[in-house]
Design an enzyme around this catalytic site. Structure first.
Site, PDB file in Angstrom:
ATOM      1  N   GLU A  65     -26.428 -57.651 -31.702  1.00 24.06           N
ATOM      2  CA  GLU A  65     -25.838 -59.156 -32.123  1.00 24.06           C
ATOM      3  C   GLU A  65     -25.584 -60.080 -32.568  1.00 24.06           C
ATOM      4  O   GLU A  65     -25.610 -60.887 -33.333  1.00 24.06           O
ATOM      5  CB  GLU A  65     -23.687 -59.574 -30.999  1.00 24.06           C
ATOM      6  CG  GLU A  65     -22.690 -58.412 -30.375  1.00 24.06           C
ATOM      7  CD  GLU A  65     -22.739 -59.349 -29.738  1.00 24.06           C
ATOM      8  OE1 GLU A  65     -22.357 -59.940 -29.459  1.00 24.06           O
ATOM      9  OE2 GLU A  65     -21.872 -58.319 -28.862  1.00 24.06           O
ATOM     10  N   ASN A  83     -27.670 -53.062 -30.927  1.00 22.37           N
ATOM     11  CA  ASN A  83     -26.764 -52.576 -30.382  1.00 22.37           C
ATOM     12  C   ASN A  83     -25.746 -53.878 -31.387  1.00 22.37           C
ATOM     13  O   ASN A  83     -26.538 -55.335 -31.040  1.00 22.37           O
ATOM     14  CB  ASN A  83     -26.554 -53.293 -28.973  1.00 22.37           C
ATOM     15  CG  ASN A  83     -25.643 -52.377 -28.460  1.00 22.37           C
ATOM     16  OD1 ASN A  83     -24.755 -51.615 -28.618  1.00 22.37           O
ATOM     17  ND2 ASN A  83     -25.012 -53.589 -27.640  1.00 22.37           N
ATOM     18  N   HIS A 120     -15.436 -51.078 -29.823  1.00 28.91           N
ATOM     19  CA  HIS A 120     -14.693 -52.428 -28.994  1.00 28.91           C
ATOM     20  C   HIS A 120     -12.969 -52.018 -30.542  1.00 28.91           C
ATOM     21  O   HIS A 120     -13.375 -52.322 -30.838  1.00 28.91           O
ATOM     22  CB  HIS A 120     -14.993 -53.414 -29.378  1.00 28.91           C
ATOM     23  CG  HIS A 120     -15.671 -53.772 -28.193  1.00 28.91           C
ATOM     24  ND1 HIS A 120     -15.560 -52.997 -26.728  1.00 28.91           N
ATOM     25  CD2 HIS A 120     -17.186 -54.199 -27.749  1.00 28.91           C
ATOM     26  CE1 HIS A 120     -16.765 -53.703 -25.804  1.00 28.91           C
ATOM     27  NE2 HIS A 120     -17.811 -53.901 -26.692  1.00 28.91           N
ATOM     28  N   GLU A 159     -20.473 -49.343 -25.416  1.00 25.93           N
ATOM     29  CA  GLU A 159     -19.484 -49.835 -25.324  1.00 25.93           C
ATOM     30  C   GLU A 159     -17.818 -49.722 -25.467  1.00 25.93           C
ATOM     31  O   GLU A 159     -17.227 -50.510 -25.492  1.00 25.93           O
ATOM     32  CB  GLU A 159     -19.756 -51.662 -25.798  1.00 25.93           C
ATOM     33  CG  GLU A 159     -21.453 -52.182 -25.373  1.00 25.93           C
ATOM     34  CD  GLU A 159     -21.659 -54.161 -25.525  1.00 25.93           C
ATOM     35  OE1 GLU A 159     -20.676 -54.528 -25.924  1.00 25.93           O
ATOM     36  OE2 GLU A 159     -22.788 -53.714 -25.555  1.00 25.93           O
ATOM     37  N   ASP A 189     -14.261 -49.164 -25.569  1.00 22.52           N
ATOM     38  CA  ASP A 189     -12.863 -48.663 -24.962  1.00 22.52           C
ATOM     39  C   ASP A 189     -11.771 -48.946 -26.869  1.00 22.52           C
ATOM     40  O   ASP A 189     -12.229 -49.400 -27.162  1.00 22.52           O
ATOM     41  CB  ASP A 189     -12.889 -50.313 -24.308  1.00 22.52           C
ATOM     42  CG  ASP A 189     -13.456 -51.506 -24.635  1.00 22.52           C
ATOM     43  OD1 ASP A 189     -12.939 -51.703 -26.413  1.00 22.52           O
ATOM     44  OD2 ASP A 189     -13.031 -52.555 -24.823  1.00 22.52           O
TER      45      ASP A 189
HETATM   46  O1  9MR Z   1     -17.745 -57.441 -20.212  1.00 24.18           O
HETATM   47  C1  9MR Z   1     -18.873 -58.620 -20.172  1.00 24.18           C
HETATM   48  C2  9MR Z   1     -17.672 -59.754 -20.027  1.00 24.18           C
HETATM   49  O2  9MR Z   1     -18.017 -60.085 -18.805  1.00 24.18           O
HETATM   50  C3  9MR Z   1     -18.449 -61.029 -20.565  1.00 24.18           C
HETATM   51  O3  9MR Z   1     -17.634 -62.521 -19.720  1.00 24.18           O
HETATM   52  C4  9MR Z   1     -18.701 -61.560 -21.495  1.00 24.18           C
HETATM   53  C5  9MR Z   1     -19.439 -62.986 -21.937  1.00 24.18           C
HETATM   54  O4  9MR Z   1     -20.062 -63.167 -22.711  1.00 24.18           O
HETATM   55  O5  9MR Z   1     -19.350 -60.261 -21.925  1.00 24.18           O
HETATM   56  C6  9MR Z   1     -18.647 -58.739 -22.141  1.00 24.18           C
HETATM   57  O6  9MR Z   1     -19.565 -58.042 -22.579  1.00 24.18           O
HETATM   58  C7  9MR Z   1     -19.890 -58.305 -24.163  1.00 24.18           C
HETATM   59  C8  9MR Z   1     -21.700 -57.371 -24.074  1.00 24.18           C
HETATM   60  O7  9MR Z   1     -22.133 -57.856 -23.636  1.00 24.18           O
HETATM   61  C9  9MR Z   1     -21.946 -56.926 -25.381  1.00 24.18           C
HETATM   62  N1  9MR Z   1     -20.644 -56.872 -26.697  1.00 24.18           N
HETATM   63  C10 9MR Z   1     -19.552 -57.241 -26.239  1.00 24.18           C
HETATM   64  C11 9MR Z   1     -19.171 -57.161 -24.146  1.00 24.18           C
HETATM   65  C12 9MR Z   1     -17.904 -57.726 -24.449  1.00 24.18           C
HETATM   66  O8  9MR Z   1     -17.540 -59.350 -24.668  1.00 24.18           O
END
Ligand code: 9MR
Length: 464
Positions: free
Chosen positions: A156, A197, A234, A263, A265
């Site tokens: 990111e 990513n 997402h 990822e 969804d």
């Molecule tokens: O799913 C993850 C969630 O449990 C955490 O609280 C969050 C914190 O930043 O991160 C989520 O996973 C993220 C992933 O690491 C990177 N892309 C976005 C995902 C959803 O926020």
């Protein structure tokens, strides 16, 4: 049971077995996501939260359906380096060990990120931060050396709207921080695939997508070690699936990187959600270099966006319509054909979707729209993308005021290709494939090819 009865029973079992074997088609449909994906050589993964593995509904679905595992939070910077140079791999190892014990591979997530930094790192800057980041990348990748299939090396790092880099403490250490992280990861684990990513990089027309594309193109041109690009995918109302997703995947693939959906969804429900899932799977299957799909959690209730019910299993672990739709789409895939170019698949047919037309992209200066045809047909060539030594082109063939039943397009003489789809090439002339010769009045179809050498100029070709 007498000896004779035992023999008769055994014979019956053998005969039944042979009958079943004879009726199973050469390529049996997979009854789980991982088995269905494996038919075309792909994986199907999920994110796992370590603390949920003791929930037997959760772990049995995860074990049954998926064969690639991403730690949802446990391998991130804050989890693995809670105080500087003091590493803690216990939660990450728990997930890795569960995966390995159950015969699954692991995608490492994530070595360097502006978010979820440990508090000691958040206040750092300059060369101290750069060194700390590189030390983190090195130590974590060394710990998991030989054990992960791929790493999200950098996560990111792009701005959401302008196509440039996101401002962050890491970015302020210098624009080369991303390539420095990739080089450190390669040195630490030479066999892991190294991925960039990000999210909101799914729509080909978005500035963020183009920003990441240009970075990857530049990395490939300069030999920065990058092997793959992760598309988080997402999808929701603000960031909706668009049919140009396939163009995004194939365009990145044409740069010579693997593409992975990392990822996934999709917010929604019922047939709308199921249909979008199907299209995402079909888009991946249409691109040879799209090697696998990971959904971001198991049940809706496990999702970081549980209110959007975005996953494949309901809160009770039941299979949703979206699950069936994904399974069926995976089972419909062609088995892998190792003879095809991994960066482009001839089944990648943009004509299947009338909205998937790269010539519609007003932000792409390399595209042109076909002129209004006056004759039987017209053809316009668009360079979808190019790289040192090659390029990918799309040609839009448009019928004039009457429908046509077959077409012939003459390519520019400079074109040299051995990878053309949705058409038949002979002596510099492309004729329609058996399925796309009939084009209604004013309608269009496309064919595409990967060319060797430098790209011809975009513009009109002779069509008859
Ligand atoms: O799913 C993850 C969630 O449990 C955490 O609280 C969050 C914190 O930043 O991160 C989520 O996973 C993220 C992933 O690491 C990177 N892309 C976005 C995902 C959803 O926020």
């Amino acid at each position: 049971m007498s000896r004779r009865a035992r023999f008769a029973a055994a014979l019956a079992v053998v005969t039944l077995g042979a009958t079943i074997a004879a009726t199973i088609p050469a390529q049996a449909a997979g009854s789980t996501l991982k088995d269905a994906a494996a038919q075309s050589g792909r994986y199907f993964g999920t994110a796992i939260a370590g603390f949920k593995l003791s929930d037997s509904t959760y772990s049995s679905i995860a074990n049954r359906e998926f064969n690639m595992i991403t730690a949802e939070n446990e391998m991130k910077m804050d989890a693995t380096e809670p105080s500087q140079n003091n590493f803690n791999f216990s939660s990450g190892d728990q997930i890795l060990n569960w995966a390995v014990q159950n015969g699954k591979r692991v995608r490492g997530h994530a070595l360097a990120w502006h978010s979820q930094q440990p508090s000691w790192m958040q206040g750092m800057s300059g060369s101290a931060l750069r060194s700390a980041m590189l030390n983190h990348v090195t130590k974590v990748a060394e710990h998991y050396k030989g054990k992960v299939y791929a790493w999200d090396v950098v996560n990111e790092a792009f701005d959401d709207s302008n196509g440039g880099r996101r401002d962050s403490n890491l970015q302020r250490t210098g624009n080369d921080w991303i390539e420095a992280a990739f080089k450190a990861a390669r040195a630490a684990d030479p066999n892991a695939k190294l991925c960039y990513n990000d999210y909101n990089t799914d729509n080909w027309t978005w500035a963020k997508t183009q920003g990441v594309y240009n970075m990857v193109k530049d990395f490939k041109a300069r030999g920065v070690p990058i092997d793959c690009v992760g598309f988080q995918s997402h999808f929701n109302a603000q960031s909706a699936y668009n049919s140009n997703y396939r163009t995004t995947l194939s365009s990145f693939a044409a740069l010579g990187v693997e593409v992975q959906i990392t990822e996934l969804d999709i917010e929604g429900s019922g047939s709308q959600q199921a249909d979008t899932y199907r299209r995402v799977v079909e888009d991946c299957l249409a691109v040879k270099a799209c090697t696998g799909i990971t959904v971001w959690g198991v049940r809706d209730s496990d999702s970081w966006r549980s209110y959007g019910t975005p996953l494949l299993f309901d809160n009770n672990g039941g299979k949703k319509a979206a699950y069936t739709s994904v399974l069926n789409a995976l089972n419909a895939a062609d088995p892998t054909d190792p003879t095809t170019d991994p960066t482009q698949d001839p089944t990648d047919d943009p004509t299947q979707d009338p909205t998937d037309d790269p010539t519609d992209d007003p932000t792409d200066p390399e595209t042109t729209n076909p002129p209004d045809p006056t004759g039987k047909c017209s053809a316009a060539l668009t360079i979808v993308n190019s790289w040192p030594g090659g390029y990918q082109a799309t040609v839009t063939v448009k019928a004039g005021s009457s429908s046509i039943n077959g077409w012939r397009v003459t390519l520019p003489s400079s074109v040299n290709t051995n990878n053309l789809w949705n058409g038949v090439l002979s002596g510099g002339v492309v004729t329609n494939a058996p399925y796309n010769g009939s084009v209604g009045a004013g309608q269009s179809t496309t064919f595409g090819f990967v060319g060797n050498g430098s790209a011809p100029g975009a513009g009109n070709l002779t069509c008859a």
